[in-house]
Design a protein around this motif. Structure first.
Motif, PDB file in Angstrom:
ATOM      1  N   GLU A 747       0.851  -1.197   0.000  1.00  0.00           N
ATOM      2  CA  GLU A 747       0.000   0.000   0.000  1.00  0.00           C
ATOM      3  C   GLU A 747       0.893   1.256   0.000  1.00  0.00           C
ATOM      4  O   GLU A 747       1.757   1.393   0.853  1.00  0.00           O
ATOM      5  CB  GLU A 747      -0.907   0.043   1.239  1.00  0.00           C
ATOM      6  N   ASP A 748       0.539   2.330  -0.981  1.00  0.00           N
ATOM      7  CA  ASP A 748       1.389   3.494  -1.190  1.00  0.00           C
ATOM      8  C   ASP A 748       1.012   4.716  -0.354  1.00  0.00           C
ATOM      9  O   ASP A 748       1.808   5.582  -0.134  1.00  0.00           O
ATOM     10  CB  ASP A 748       1.205   3.971  -2.604  1.00  0.00           C
ATOM     11  N   ALA A 749      -0.326   4.930  -0.067  1.00  0.00           N
ATOM     12  CA  ALA A 749      -0.767   6.193   0.527  1.00  0.00           C
ATOM     13  C   ALA A 749      -1.024   6.042   2.006  1.00  0.00           C
ATOM     14  O   ALA A 749      -1.548   5.034   2.441  1.00  0.00           O
ATOM     15  CB  ALA A 749      -2.018   6.694  -0.163  1.00  0.00           C
ATOM     16  N   ILE A 750      -0.639   7.120   2.691  1.00  0.00           N
ATOM     17  CA  ILE A 750      -0.902   7.172   4.120  1.00  0.00           C
ATOM     18  C   ILE A 750      -1.555   8.537   4.398  1.00  0.00           C
ATOM     19  O   ILE A 750      -1.028   9.581   4.002  1.00  0.00           O
ATOM     20  CB  ILE A 750       0.388   7.030   4.923  1.00  0.00           C
ATOM     21  N   PHE A 751      -2.723   8.670   5.056  1.00  0.00           N
ATOM     22  CA  PHE A 751      -3.408   9.933   5.372  1.00  0.00           C
ATOM     23  C   PHE A 751      -3.284  10.194   6.857  1.00  0.00           C
ATOM     24  O   PHE A 751      -3.616   9.322   7.675  1.00  0.00           O
ATOM     25  CB  PHE A 751      -4.891   9.865   4.968  1.00  0.00           C
ATOM     26  N   ILE A 752      -2.773  11.392   7.150  1.00  0.00           N
ATOM     27  CA  ILE A 752      -2.578  11.761   8.554  1.00  0.00           C
ATOM     28  C   ILE A 752      -3.339  13.074   8.795  1.00  0.00           C
ATOM     29  O   ILE A 752      -3.033  14.099   8.160  1.00  0.00           O
ATOM     30  CB  ILE A 752      -1.091  11.935   8.874  1.00  0.00           C
ATOM     31  N   ASP A 753      -4.311  13.118   9.639  1.00  0.00           N
ATOM     32  CA  ASP A 753      -5.109  14.285  10.005  1.00  0.00           C
ATOM     33  C   ASP A 753      -5.687  15.002   8.771  1.00  0.00           C
ATOM     34  O   ASP A 753      -5.693  16.226   8.643  1.00  0.00           O
ATOM     35  CB  ASP A 753      -4.290  15.306  10.815  1.00  0.00           C
ATOM     36  N   GLY A 754      -6.151  14.250   7.762  1.00  0.00           N
ATOM     37  CA  GLY A 754      -6.810  14.834   6.577  1.00  0.00           C
ATOM     38  C   GLY A 754      -5.872  15.312   5.501  1.00  0.00           C
ATOM     39  O   GLY A 754      -6.293  15.787   4.471  1.00  0.00           O
ATOM     40  N   PHE A 755      -4.567  15.219   5.762  1.00  0.00           N
ATOM     41  CA  PHE A 755      -3.610  15.655   4.746  1.00  0.00           C
ATOM     42  C   PHE A 755      -3.161  14.472   3.917  1.00  0.00           C
ATOM     43  O   PHE A 755      -3.118  13.327   4.376  1.00  0.00           O
ATOM     44  CB  PHE A 755      -2.382  16.314   5.400  1.00  0.00           C
ATOM     45  N   ASP A 756      -2.794  14.831   2.689  1.00  0.00           N
ATOM     46  CA  ASP A 756      -2.298  13.790   1.790  1.00  0.00           C
ATOM     47  C   ASP A 756      -0.924  13.352   2.279  1.00  0.00           C
ATOM     48  O   ASP A 756       0.001  14.151   2.353  1.00  0.00           O
ATOM     49  CB  ASP A 756      -2.205  14.350   0.372  1.00  0.00           C
ATOM     50  N   GLY A 757      -0.861  12.077   2.621  1.00  0.00           N
ATOM     51  CA  GLY A 757       0.435  11.552   3.110  1.00  0.00           C
ATOM     52  C   GLY A 757       1.031  10.599   2.142  1.00  0.00           C
ATOM     53  O   GLY A 757       1.658   9.614   2.548  1.00  0.00           O
ATOM     54  N   SER A 758       0.830  10.852   0.848  1.00  0.00           N
ATOM     55  CA  SER A 758       1.366   9.921  -0.146  1.00  0.00           C
ATOM     56  C   SER A 758       2.885   9.958  -0.129  1.00  0.00           C
ATOM     57  O   SER A 758       3.502  10.928   0.302  1.00  0.00           O
ATOM     58  CB  SER A 758       0.853  10.291  -1.531  1.00  0.00           C
ATOM     59  N   ASN A 759       3.439   8.945  -0.642  1.00  0.00           N
ATOM     60  CA  ASN A 759       4.902   8.843  -0.675  1.00  0.00           C
ATOM     61  C   ASN A 759       5.521   9.964  -1.502  1.00  0.00           C
ATOM     62  O   ASN A 759       6.561  10.521  -1.151  1.00  0.00           O
ATOM     63  CB  ASN A 759       5.320   7.488  -1.249  1.00  0.00           C
ATOM     64  N   ALA A 760       4.844  10.311  -2.605  1.00  0.00           N
ATOM     65  CA  ALA A 760       5.408  11.345  -3.480  1.00  0.00           C
ATOM     66  C   ALA A 760       5.444  12.699  -2.806  1.00  0.00           C
ATOM     67  O   ALA A 760       6.412  13.448  -2.894  1.00  0.00           O
ATOM     68  CB  ALA A 760       4.596  11.417  -4.775  1.00  0.00           C
ATOM     69  N   MET A 761       4.354  12.992  -2.122  1.00  0.00           N
ATOM     70  CA  MET A 761       4.276  14.282  -1.454  1.00  0.00           C
ATOM     71  C   MET A 761       5.285  14.385  -0.329  1.00  0.00           C
ATOM     72  O   MET A 761       5.941  15.396  -0.122  1.00  0.00           O
ATOM     73  CB  MET A 761       2.842  14.503  -0.934  1.00  0.00           C
ATOM     74  N   MET A 762       5.418  13.281   0.413  1.00  0.00           N
ATOM     75  CA  MET A 762       6.351  13.287   1.541  1.00  0.00           C
ATOM     76  C   MET A 762       7.782  13.409   1.045  1.00  0.00           C
ATOM     77  O   MET A 762       8.617  14.054   1.664  1.00  0.00           O
ATOM     78  CB  MET A 762       6.174  12.015   2.368  1.00  0.00           C
ATOM     79  N   LYS A 763       8.066  12.795  -0.080  1.00  0.00           N
ATOM     80  CA  LYS A 763       9.407  12.900  -0.629  1.00  0.00           C
ATOM     81  C   LYS A 763       9.704  14.341  -1.053  1.00  0.00           C
ATOM     82  O   LYS A 763      10.798  14.850  -0.864  1.00  0.00           O
ATOM     83  CB  LYS A 763       9.561  11.964  -1.830  1.00  0.00           C
ATOM     84  N   ALA A 764       8.660  14.988  -1.665  1.00  0.00           N
ATOM     85  CA  ALA A 764       8.863  16.381  -2.099  1.00  0.00           C
ATOM     86  C   ALA A 764       9.100  17.305  -0.928  1.00  0.00           C
ATOM     87  O   ALA A 764       9.916  18.221  -0.986  1.00  0.00           O
ATOM     88  CB  ALA A 764       7.658  16.855  -2.909  1.00  0.00           C
TER      89      ALA A 764
END
Length: 768
Positions: A747-764
């Protein structure tokens, strides 16, 4: 000639009897036995026998051919040789593993044998006395032969001695030596009725390896008036040259005061014995005709280093009486096991006071001192007669109990025992048939009439032959180990025995038994365990049975499988059975068995064999059980995971786990596989798996599938524990026997407190 010097004339035959009977009644331990008893007499054909030959008139034992077995010399003093009655002869029977060897002809020597001195003449009595000893220090025993009635030139019955030397081939007349008083370097000369050679004894007087020979001359005249006072000539080595030195022993007039005065008719030297001491040895001399203060033929014994003894000596059992003839026979041996030789004295003329039986006979035993250079003392002195010693026999007038003595270790306990002849004992209605009694030595206490004693006569249980009037059973005695079992055997001369001709004579041999095994010989396995390997094809093996000690009789023993973990017909083939030896044979016997192949990996297996049912006279030794171990050759191998860590994607559906078998693949093996939770949970992340699976013969790798559960939760990688256990079929575990299976989360996406916690976003977000 006085009665105690007389002997009955006699001739020769040879026959054997095997008596397969048990020990004499009342025997409490292994002793002399009638098992395998041998009876010898002179005739090989009827024409060889003669009445009154006296075969067995004397006997002696020695290893004349250096083979480790005693050999038997039998004197035949009445033998007719070349038409000369009473010229005399000597027969030699050689020992063997079977005892007295009767397979070949006995060897005969007489004065017509080439190389022997003198010539056969009427009444010479060649062989009237015998003694064995190593006179030339070559390690092989020689034989001295008394010829007491030999005429020397015109001197009648002066006497002579012949010495035959032993060799690897046995006794030989080549190089033999002939002695008389005219050829010896002594002060004496050949005189009528000297009877030189009437008695003989041998022993290493100086401890140098050379035996010396004591020669009794009981008819020797001493001084001007003392006719038949007697003397002893001692012949030995000088500067390493055998039989060139001469000593003379006379009556010691200062010994025991007036008791031992030299007189006519003393017959000093009638009996002789050699007694070993701490340093060398000494000669014991019987003087049976010694008179005490008007009492004739009372008798005395003189030891040339230890003094004189009689029944008048303080502390000696009995009392000196007319006609006792104390000292008529002598024998030496360590009867109490203290390492010092004692002396037994025959008193054949002894009157038994309780029954007033004249000449019933008796013996005295004088023991060595433990404190004064092993001299003879009266401490512990013993006296025995047939009333106290053999009540079943009982003392009777003229039995002459004690007329003949010999010592030997008949029960193998390392302590000397004593055989006592009563040659005129009446048996089975026959007067003077004769008997022999045996007293056994005991540590510390000496000879004892304690129930261990034995008695034998011709025709008694297991003894060959039958009682004969004037048979004189035990008219001569000797001991020797003829079968090489380490235990003395008893030779019984029967000079008046009737076999083919009247009183042609005979000899009986009774074999001694080892007290520790109670048998004539021992059979056992050669060891207690053997190991064999499981083969690739049926393979034959043997287990060995050994026979040791005596082989006088044939022997047999049964063997059988009594246990073990191996399976008959599957792991091995072996039949129960019996193994048999002929008399005289001691070669090992084989028990054959086959070990069978299989492909099963299994623990080592065993076959247990047991011996039983030995034949009469045979004992089973300590190695009575044999364990045969079959070492399995079917290696099952070891089981392990192919690797210590496995990885599988969550979406793969299942994980394939490889288990390997290493180190052998000969047979089927099993192993148990199981999963357990690491960080992964059974049921939600994977399916719990537990199974036992089997590797077939030849299989070295197997794969086990562990189901993996697909979910939609982003949860990170998780682990499952893998375990191998409980190997079967002979297999074992190897390392690694545990492993870790990692389930990689997809599984790729993780949501924390309504924010997008996808791997791509976290890497950016992580970029500077």
């Amino acid at each position: 000639m006085p009665a105690f010097l007389a002997f009955t004339g006699m001739h020769l035959v040879r026959v054997l009897t095997f008596a397969l009977l048990s020990l004499a009644a009342g025997s409490a331990r292994a002793q002399l036995t009638t098992l395998g008893a041998v009876h010898l007499f002179e005739c090989l054909t009827l024409g060889d026998c003669g009445s009154d030959d006296g075969f067995g008139g004397s006997v002696a034992a020695g290893d004349f051919n250096d083979d480790g077995f005693a050999d038997l010399a039998v004197g035949v003093p009445g033998e007719t040789v070349n038409g000369h009655p009473g010229a005399g002869a000597v027969h030699i029977y050689y020992g063997s593993r079977a005892g007295i060897d009767l397979d070949g002809s006995d060897v005969i020597f007489d004065q017509e044998t080439s190389g022997i001195g003198g010539s056969a003449e009427d009444g010479d009595g060649f062989g009237a006395a015998l003694a064995a000893g190593d006179f030339n220090n070559d390690g092989i025993q020689d034989l001295a032969i008394g010829i007491p009635y030999e005429d020397i030139s015109d001197v009648v019955d002066a006497g002579a001695v012949e010495i035959l030397f032993g060799s690897a081939g046995g006794l030989t007349a080549s190089g033999s030596r002939f002695f008389d008083q005219d050829t010896l370097p002594s002060a004496e000369s050949a005189e009528t009725n000297d009877l030189f050679g009437s008695s003989l004894a041998a022993g290493d007087e100086h401890g140098d390896g050379y035996d010396w020979l004591a020669i009794g001359v009981p008819g020797e005249t001493q001084g001007l008036f003392d006719s038949q006072a007697g003397v002893v000539e001692v012949l030995g080595s000088s500067a390493g040259v055998p039989l060139t030195a001469m000593n003379e022993t006379q009556q010691n007039l200062s010994c025991d005061g007036a008791v031992n005065e030299r007189e006519s008719g003393d017959f000093f030297g009638t009996a002789l014995a050699f007694r070993k001491r701490s340093f060398g040895g000494e000669w014991a001399v019987g003087v049976p005709g010694e008179d005490f203060f008007g009492r004739s033929d009372v008798g005395v014994v003189q030891l040339d280093q230890s003094g004189c003894w009689s029944q008048d000596s303080s502390g000696v059992a009995g009392s000196a009486e007319q006609g006792d003839t104390f000292g008529r026979a002598l024998a030496t041996g360590d009867f109490n096991g203290d390492g010092r030789e004692d002396i037994a004295v025959g008193v054949p003329g002894e009157t038994i006071e309780a029954t007033s039986e004249d000449a019933a006979g008796g013996i005295n035993v004088l023991y060595a001192s433990t404190t004064s250079f092993d001299e003879i003392t009266t401490t512990g002195n013993q006296g025995f007669n047939q009333d106290a010693f053999l009540p079943a026999e009982g003392a009777e007038a003229s039995d002459l109990f004690g007329r003949v003595l010999t010592a030997g270790d008949f029960d193998g306990d390392g302590i000397a025992d004593l055989a006592i002849g009563a040659p005129h004992d009446g048996e089975a209605g026959h007067s003077r048939a004769g008997s022999v009694g045996v007293l056994y030595g005991h540590p510390g206490t000496g000879l004892a009439a304690d129930g261990t004693q034995q008695a034998f006569h011709a025709g008694s249980a297991g003894v060959p032959g039958a009682a004969v009037t004037d048979g004189n059973f035990a008219g001569s005695l000797a001991s020797g180990d003829f079968d090489g079992n380490g235990v003395s055997d008893l030779v019984i001369g029967i000079p008046g025995d009737t076999n083919v001709s009247s009183h042609d004579g005979g000899v009986t041999v009774l074999y001694g038994m080892d007290r520790t095994i109670g048998a004539l010989g021992t059979v056992q396995f050669s060891g207690t365990a053997i190991t064999v390997s499981e083969p690739s094809m049926s393979t034959a093996h043997i287990a060995l049975l050994t026979r040791s000690r005596s082989a006088v009789l044939g022997a047999s023993v049964d063997y059988a499988r009594t246990g073990g973990t191996a399976t008959p017909g599957v792991d091995f083939t072996l039949s129960n059975g019996t193994r048999t030896w002929l008399a005289g044979s001691s070669s090992p016997k084989a028990i054959s068995f086959d070990v069978l192949p299989d492909t099963r990996a299994e623990p080592d297996e065993t076959i247990v064999l047991k011996l039983s049912n030995p034949s009469a006279g045979t004992a089973i030794g300590a190695n009575d059980t044999l364990t045969i171990t079959i070492v399995d050759d079917d290696v099952a191998g070891s089981l392990k995971f192919h690797q210590a860590a496995y990885t599988v994607s969550e979406g793969a559906g299942s994980a394939s786990i490889q288990v390997d078998r290493v180190g052998g693949d000969a047979s089927n093996v099993s192993v148990h596989f199981a999963t357990s939770n690491g960080t992964a949970a059974a049921g939600s992340d994977y399916a719990s798996t537990a199974t036992t699976f089997i590797f077939g013969a030849g299989e070295t790798s197997l794969f086990i599938s562990v189901p993996i559960t697909q979910d939609t939760l982003p949860e990170g990688n998780e682990t499952v524990k893998l375990t191998l256990s409980s190997p079967g079929g002979g297999g074992s575990l190897a390392s690694p026997s545990t492993a870790i299976l990692t389930i990689v989360d997809d599984e790729d996406a993780i949501f924390i407190d309504g924010f997008d916690g996808s791997n791509a976003m976290m890497k950016a977000a992580a970029q500077p």
